[in-house]
Structures are given as structure tokens and as C-alpha cells.
Write an enzyme that holds these catalytic residues in place. Structure first.
Site, PDB file in Angstrom:
ATOM      1  N   SER A 127       0.828  -1.206   0.000  1.00 23.76           N
ATOM      2  CA  SER A 127       0.000   0.000   0.000  1.00 23.76           C
ATOM      3  C   SER A 127       0.860   1.252   0.000  1.00 23.76           C
ATOM      4  O   SER A 127       1.983   1.246   0.529  1.00 23.76           O
ATOM      5  CB  SER A 127      -0.851  -0.033   1.272  1.00 23.76           C
ATOM      6  OG  SER A 127      -1.437   1.211   1.514  1.00 23.76           O
ATOM      7  N   TYR A 152      -1.879  -0.922  10.992  1.00 22.65           N
ATOM      8  CA  TYR A 152      -2.150  -1.476   9.657  1.00 22.65           C
ATOM      9  C   TYR A 152      -0.975  -1.185   8.720  1.00 22.65           C
ATOM     10  O   TYR A 152      -0.434  -2.072   8.059  1.00 22.65           O
ATOM     11  CB  TYR A 152      -3.446  -0.900   9.071  1.00 22.65           C
ATOM     12  CG  TYR A 152      -3.572  -1.164   7.592  1.00 22.65           C
ATOM     13  CD1 TYR A 152      -3.837  -2.443   7.117  1.00 22.65           C
ATOM     14  CD2 TYR A 152      -3.361  -0.147   6.648  1.00 22.65           C
ATOM     15  CE1 TYR A 152      -3.908  -2.708   5.752  1.00 22.65           C
ATOM     16  CE2 TYR A 152      -3.429  -0.400   5.287  1.00 22.65           C
ATOM     17  CZ  TYR A 152      -3.703  -1.679   4.848  1.00 22.65           C
ATOM     18  OH  TYR A 152      -3.755  -1.932   3.499  1.00 22.65           O
ATOM     19  N   LYS A 156       1.998  -3.653   6.668  1.00 18.12           N
ATOM     20  CA  LYS A 156       2.407  -3.656   5.250  1.00 18.12           C
ATOM     21  C   LYS A 156       3.917  -3.479   5.142  1.00 18.12           C
ATOM     22  O   LYS A 156       4.574  -4.156   4.345  1.00 18.12           O
ATOM     23  CB  LYS A 156       1.673  -2.560   4.477  1.00 18.12           C
ATOM     24  CG  LYS A 156       0.184  -2.841   4.295  1.00 18.12           C
ATOM     25  CD  LYS A 156      -0.067  -4.099   3.489  1.00 18.12           C
ATOM     26  CE  LYS A 156      -1.504  -4.539   3.511  1.00 18.12           C
ATOM     27  NZ  LYS A 156      -1.756  -5.878   2.996  1.00 18.12           N
TER      28      LYS A 156
HETATM   29  P1  NAD Z   1     -11.086  -6.709   1.459  1.00 22.87           P
HETATM   30  O1  NAD Z   1     -11.300  -6.636   2.939  1.00 22.87           O
HETATM   31  O2  NAD Z   1     -12.239  -6.489   0.562  1.00 22.87           O
HETATM   32  O3  NAD Z   1     -10.437  -8.124   1.079  1.00 22.87           O
HETATM   33  C1  NAD Z   1      -9.561  -8.810   1.935  1.00 22.87           C
HETATM   34  C2  NAD Z   1     -10.102 -10.219   2.079  1.00 22.87           C
HETATM   35  O4  NAD Z   1      -9.242 -10.984   2.912  1.00 22.87           O
HETATM   36  C3  NAD Z   1     -11.477 -10.234   2.736  1.00 22.87           C
HETATM   37  O5  NAD Z   1     -12.384 -10.914   1.868  1.00 22.87           O
HETATM   38  C4  NAD Z   1     -11.271 -10.992   4.044  1.00 22.87           C
HETATM   39  O6  NAD Z   1     -12.407 -11.766   4.384  1.00 22.87           O
HETATM   40  C5  NAD Z   1     -10.029 -11.813   3.733  1.00 22.87           C
HETATM   41  N1  NAD Z   1      -9.206 -12.174   4.893  1.00 22.87           N
HETATM   42  C6  NAD Z   1      -8.657 -11.335   5.813  1.00 22.87           C
HETATM   43  N2  NAD Z   1      -7.954 -12.046   6.708  1.00 22.87           N
HETATM   44  C7  NAD Z   1      -8.030 -13.352   6.356  1.00 22.87           C
HETATM   45  C8  NAD Z   1      -7.513 -14.561   6.885  1.00 22.87           C
HETATM   46  N3  NAD Z   1      -6.780 -14.570   7.997  1.00 22.87           N
HETATM   47  N4  NAD Z   1      -7.793 -15.709   6.250  1.00 22.87           N
HETATM   48  C9  NAD Z   1      -8.541 -15.733   5.119  1.00 22.87           C
HETATM   49  N5  NAD Z   1      -9.083 -14.626   4.579  1.00 22.87           N
HETATM   50  C10 NAD Z   1      -8.825 -13.439   5.186  1.00 22.87           C
HETATM   51  O7  NAD Z   1      -9.890  -5.726   1.115  1.00 22.87           O
HETATM   52  P2  NAD Z   1      -9.341  -5.252  -0.299  1.00 22.87           P
HETATM   53  O8  NAD Z   1      -9.655  -3.817  -0.433  1.00 22.87           O
HETATM   54  O9  NAD Z   1      -9.755  -6.196  -1.342  1.00 22.87           O
HETATM   55  O10 NAD Z   1      -7.781  -5.367  -0.019  1.00 22.87           O
HETATM   56  C11 NAD Z   1      -6.997  -6.448  -0.488  1.00 22.87           C
HETATM   57  C12 NAD Z   1      -5.565  -6.210  -0.076  1.00 22.87           C
HETATM   58  O11 NAD Z   1      -5.112  -4.981  -0.613  1.00 22.87           O
HETATM   59  C13 NAD Z   1      -5.332  -6.106   1.429  1.00 22.87           C
HETATM   60  O12 NAD Z   1      -4.100  -6.707   1.729  1.00 22.87           O
HETATM   61  C14 NAD Z   1      -5.254  -4.615   1.664  1.00 22.87           C
HETATM   62  O13 NAD Z   1      -4.502  -4.312   2.812  1.00 22.87           O
HETATM   63  C15 NAD Z   1      -4.556  -4.157   0.406  1.00 22.87           C
HETATM   64  N6  NAD Z   1      -4.803  -2.751   0.057  1.00 22.87           N
HETATM   65  C16 NAD Z   1      -6.090  -2.303  -0.070  1.00 22.87           C
HETATM   66  C17 NAD Z   1      -6.323  -0.975  -0.382  1.00 22.87           C
HETATM   67  C18 NAD Z   1      -7.719  -0.427  -0.469  1.00 22.87           C
HETATM   68  O14 NAD Z   1      -7.892   0.780  -0.332  1.00 22.87           O
HETATM   69  N7  NAD Z   1      -8.736  -1.243  -0.724  1.00 22.87           N
HETATM   70  C19 NAD Z   1      -5.229  -0.115  -0.594  1.00 22.87           C
HETATM   71  C20 NAD Z   1      -3.938  -0.609  -0.484  1.00 22.87           C
HETATM   72  C21 NAD Z   1      -3.736  -1.941  -0.146  1.00 22.87           C
HETATM   73  C1  WQD Z   2      -9.443   9.633   0.985  1.00 22.57           C
HETATM   74  C2  WQD Z   2      -9.654  11.103   1.258  1.00 22.57           C
HETATM   75  C3  WQD Z   2     -10.146  11.628   3.557  1.00 22.57           C
HETATM   76  C4  WQD Z   2     -14.038   9.710   3.818  1.00 22.57           C
HETATM   77  C5  WQD Z   2      -6.795   4.663   2.949  1.00 22.57           C
HETATM   78  C6  WQD Z   2      -5.753   3.995   3.793  1.00 22.57           C
HETATM   79  C7  WQD Z   2      -4.567   3.653   2.942  1.00 22.57           C
HETATM   80  C8  WQD Z   2      -4.987   2.838   1.733  1.00 22.57           C
HETATM   81  C9  WQD Z   2      -6.048   3.524   0.964  1.00 22.57           C
HETATM   82  C10 WQD Z   2      -4.960   0.525   2.311  1.00 22.57           C
HETATM   83  C11 WQD Z   2      -8.993  11.568   2.567  1.00 22.57           C
HETATM   84  C12 WQD Z   2     -11.310  11.990   2.644  1.00 22.57           C
HETATM   85  C13 WQD Z   2     -12.830  10.172   3.327  1.00 22.57           C
HETATM   86  C14 WQD Z   2     -15.043  10.650   4.153  1.00 22.57           C
HETATM   87  C15 WQD Z   2     -13.573  12.430   3.461  1.00 22.57           C
HETATM   88  N1  WQD Z   2      -5.566   1.581   2.120  1.00 22.57           N
HETATM   89  N2  WQD Z   2     -12.603  11.507   3.165  1.00 22.57           N
HETATM   90  N3  WQD Z   2     -14.777  11.985   3.957  1.00 22.57           N
HETATM   91  O1  WQD Z   2      -7.108   7.680   3.825  1.00 22.57           O
HETATM   92  O2  WQD Z   2      -6.290   8.063   1.450  1.00 22.57           O
HETATM   93  O3  WQD Z   2      -6.252   5.836   2.399  1.00 22.57           O
HETATM   94  O4  WQD Z   2      -7.140   3.809   1.853  1.00 22.57           O
HETATM   95  O5  WQD Z   2      -3.805   0.288   2.267  1.00 22.57           O
HETATM   96  O6  WQD Z   2      -3.713   2.931   3.758  1.00 22.57           O
HETATM   97  O7  WQD Z   2      -5.359   4.900   4.808  1.00 22.57           O
HETATM   98  O8  WQD Z   2      -8.421   6.821   1.835  1.00 22.57           O
HETATM   99  O9  WQD Z   2     -10.750   6.842   1.108  1.00 22.57           O
HETATM  100  O10 WQD Z   2     -10.247   6.917   3.582  1.00 22.57           O
HETATM  101  O11 WQD Z   2      -9.754   8.900   2.175  1.00 22.57           O
HETATM  102  O12 WQD Z   2     -13.397  13.639   3.325  1.00 22.57           O
HETATM  103  O13 WQD Z   2     -16.138  10.313   4.644  1.00 22.57           O
HETATM  104  O14 WQD Z   2     -11.071  11.329   1.438  1.00 22.57           O
HETATM  105  O15 WQD Z   2      -9.987  12.600   4.545  1.00 22.57           O
HETATM  106  O16 WQD Z   2      -8.504  12.851   2.357  1.00 22.57           O
HETATM  107  P1  WQD Z   2      -6.986   7.224   2.449  1.00 22.57           P
HETATM  108  P2  WQD Z   2      -9.875   7.304   2.200  1.00 22.57           P
END
Ligand code: NAD
Ligand code: WQD
Length: 343
Positions: A127, A152, A156
């Protein structure tokens, strides 16, 4: 052409389910594992409907190594895409042990199995959170990490380091993908973000407000030193993100990576402010959003977006979609899923 079986952890989740579709369309056979702690196993029915393929699915917890090992006995994989993790930043501050246990133990178990069963290619979901409040934007893969803003984020950073150390001096290869802000839904409108826990990310909060699941939403801060005072993010369409995983896997399987571990930013390379995102939603949906300007959210990075040149150069990846398509698909998905919930 059958390109082989791929273990997809977290496959019923948001990014996993979209990636499974892309993998199938590219000739891979995904085998899905997910314990459903933040997703609905029914997601796979939609995936089957969209691809005409039935998937093998293991509803198990990756922290349970005995059960995990059975999957490696049942199948021979050409690669693993490890999505599964807990991802709510705020919850990780409240429950750090739970986050460390889940995200690190699952990764350790996957690595141990990969090494034991000779599965040589691994893609890991990292991330942009690893960069924290980066000094210079756009951030490149060489931008130094800042102290993690949350447990969190720390999982990562640690996950990346554990993978590097575990594969060092082996013939295993890993790609660490640092996603910026994934958003939007499948272009069919049939699949999208459907977390079991309440949405906190901007785009689902916008669509849930517009559909009436929330009375109003808050813009967290309008006094930042940005062009309109709100924070700047790099929103990447889920379809583009899914594609990048398949391309990264192809790249590894074709033997193109020399180093044991490599890392790529995945974003569109442009910053969009929170208010611009809201404006884009209002334009594409024709809805006026009920929002208020509120205080800053603690821990928010002011502005961040990616330099994705490395992914473009090595993996041949480039994003096709922007904020308008993100809002269009997210809105279609919100309307469709709300219809089903009402029935
Ligand atoms: P998500 O929560 O939709 O998907 C993650 C899945 O993993 C879920 O379905 C959950 O049930 C499963 N899971 C969690 N722990 C588990 C375990 N111990 N055993 C089996 N299954 C398990 O999240 P996502 O948005 O699809 O994210 C996927 C990956 O990408 C994650 O590693 C997340 O940290 C990373 N990521 C997400 C974002 C984002 O904003 N969505 C941004 C950067 C990184
Ligand atoms: C985006 C912008 C908020 C909700 C998160 C995780 C990051 C990564 C991506 C996993 C920010 C603003 C949001 C609301 C708002 N995930 N906002 N009102 O914080 O950039 O990143 O997701 O790895 O680790 O921290 O994403 O979508 O929460 O926020 O104004 O109700 O929207 O303040 O500026 P963020 P976000």
C-alpha cells in the site's frame, strides 16, 4: 490456453474478486481462499456468472496452517496472489494485536507453504501507506518510508520486509504492489466493493450518501495547503488494478525478474482532491451530494499520488480509467446492490 493454477488469498474481497475475473479472462485458473471476515462468499457466484467458470473455493482462515496446507496438497500452483489482510486503519489503532496476528501470521504461513511446496511466484498487496507523509510527490518506489501512521501500515511495511528476507538466497520471486486509492467497480455493474464492516473510504461513502444509506457525509478538512483546501489522492480504478496483478504474474512466470523481490507503485499518476472527486460524482450521476465541510481527520496525509513509470516500463501496465469512470461504475454498482438489498 491454460496458464496454470493460481492461489488467490482474500479472493472474495474487493480487489481479489476483480482480479480473479481478470486472471480467468487471461487463461489462469484461480483457486480462492477467504475466511469471509470482510466479504461475502456469494461474491464468487457473481464471478462465476460473469466468467462462466466455477471456482474452487476454500473458506478457511490462513492463520490455520493445517487447513492451509491441505490446499497445497490438493493443487499445484504456478503462483500465489496474497490479498488477504485486515485493512481498516482506524480499527488497527484500536486492535493492533489482532492486526499484527492476522496480517503477519497469514503472510508467514503463505511464505512457509510457498517454500515447502516450491511455488516460486508471489504477488503481495502492499500500500502507499508505507510511504506515510512523503516528503516529495509524486512518490517513486525509492521514496523513503516514513514512520507508519498506524499498525495497519506497519503490517504492510513488515510484510514487505518479511517477504524479502524469506525469499533471499532462494529461487523464489516476489512482486510487492503498492496500491494508491483503489476505487470504482466492475464495468458490468454486477460486482464492486461490499465490505461486511462499514465503509470508511471516500468513494463508497459518497455513493452510500447519494443512495440514502447515510443522511450526509463529511469532507474531512478544507484548509489544507492544496488547490481547493481538501486532501489530494490518487484514485485508481479497480479494473486497472486487477489487470496489473495479471501482468505482474505473467512477468514473473515468464522469468523476466532478475532480483528476488521487486516493488511497483500502482496509481494513475495524478492527484484528485476530495472536492474534485465529489464534483466528478455529481456530474456523472446527476445527483447533488449532501455533504458538509468538517474538521480534518487525524492521521490524514495531505497529498499523495504515484509515479507509476516503473510499472509501465517493466510490466507494460498503464491505467485506462480516471475519476469519472470510477464514479460511474461505483454508482452503477451502488444502485444495483441497493436494489438487491431492498428486495
Ligand atoms: P477486502 O477486505 O475487501 O479483502 C480482503 C479479504 O481478505 C477479505 O475478503 C477478508 O475476508 C479476507 N481475509 C482477511 N484475513 C483473512 C484470513 N486470515 N484468512 C482468510 N481470509 C482473510 O480488502 P481489499 O480492499 O480487497 O484489499 C486487499 C488487499 O489490498 C489487502 O491486503 C489490503 O490491505 C490491500 N490494500 C487495499 C487498499 C484499499 O484501499 N482497498 C489499498 C492498499 C492496499
Ligand atoms: C481519501 C480522502 C479523507 C471519507 C486509505 C488507507 C490507505 C490505503 C487507501 C490501504 C482523505 C477523505 C474520506 C469521508 C472524506 N488503504 N474523506 N470523507 O485515507 O487516502 O487511504 O485507503 O492500504 O492505507 O489509509 O483513503 O478513502 O479513507 O480517504 O473527506 O467520509 O477522502 O480525509 O482525504 P486514504 P480514504
Amino acid at each position: 490456453m491454460h496458464k496454470g493454477k493460481v492461489l488467490v488469498t482474500g479472493g472474495t474481497g474487493y480487489i481479489g474478486s476483480h482480479t480473479i475475473i481478470d486472471l480467468i479472462e487471461s487463461g489462469y485458473e484461480p483457486i480462492c481462499v477467504d475466511n469471509g471476515c470482510n466479504s461475502d462468499p456469494d461474491t464468487l457466484e457473481k464471478v462465476s456468472m460473469l466468467t462462466n467458470k466455477i471456482l474452487a473455493f476454500y473458506p478457511i482462515d490462513l492463520c490455520d496452517q493445517t487447513k492451509l496446507e491441505r490446499i497445497f496438497n490438493d493443487h499445484q500452483f504456478v503462483g500465489i496472489i496474497h490479498f488477504a489482510a485486515l485493512k481498516a486503519v482506524g480499527d488497527s489503532v484500536k486492535y493492533p494485536i489482532q492486526y499484527f496476528k492476522n496480517n503477519l501470521n497469514s503472510t508467514l504461513n503463505i511464505l512457509e507453504m510457498a517454500l515447502k511446496y516450491g511455488v516460486k511466484n508471489l504477488i503481495f498487496s502492499s500500500s502507499c501507506t508505507v510511504y506515510g507523509n512523503a516528503e516529495n510527490i509524486p512518490v517513486t518506489e525509492d521514496t523513503p518510508w516514513q514512520e507508519a501512521e498506524s499498525p495497519y501500515g506497519r503490517t504492510k511495511q513488515m510484510g514487505e520486509q518479511i517477504i524479502k528476507d524469506s525469499f533471499k538466497n532462494t529461487d523464489h520471486k516476489a512482486i510487492l504492489l503498492r496500491y494508491f486509492n483503489p476505487a470504482g467497480a466492475h464495468t458490468s455493474g454486477q460486482l464492486g466493493e461490499a465490505p461486511s464492516t462499514p465503509a470508511q473510504n471516500l468513494v463508497p461513502v459518497i455513493t452510500e450518501t447519494a443512495i440514502g444509506k447515510r443522511n450526509k457525509m463529511m469532507v474531512f478538512g478544507s484548509d489544507y495547503a492544496t488547490r481547493d483546501g481538501s486532501c489530494i489522492r490518487d484514485f485508481i480504478h479497480i479494473m486497472d488494478l486487477a489487470r496489473a496483478h495479471t501482468q505482474a504474474l505473467d512477468y514473473l512466470i515468464e522469468g523476466n525478474q532478475i532480483s528476488t523481490t521487486d516493488v511497483y507503485n500502482l496509481g494513475i499518476g495524478e492527484g484528485v482532491t476530495v472536492l474534485e472527486a465529489i464534483n466528478a460524482f455529481e456530474k456523472v450521476s446527476g445527483n447533488q451530494l449532501n455533504y458538509e465541510i468538517g474538521p480534518r481527520r487525524p492521521g490524514d496525509v495531505i497529498a499523495i499520488y504515484a509515479n507509476y513509470e516503473k510499472a509501465n516500463k517493466n510490466l507494460g501496465w498503464s491505467p485506462k480509467y480516471g475519476i469519472n469512470e470510477i464514479m460511474e461504475t461505483a454508482w452503477e454498482w451502488e444502485k444495483n446492490r441497493s436494489k438487491v438489498e431492498d428486495e
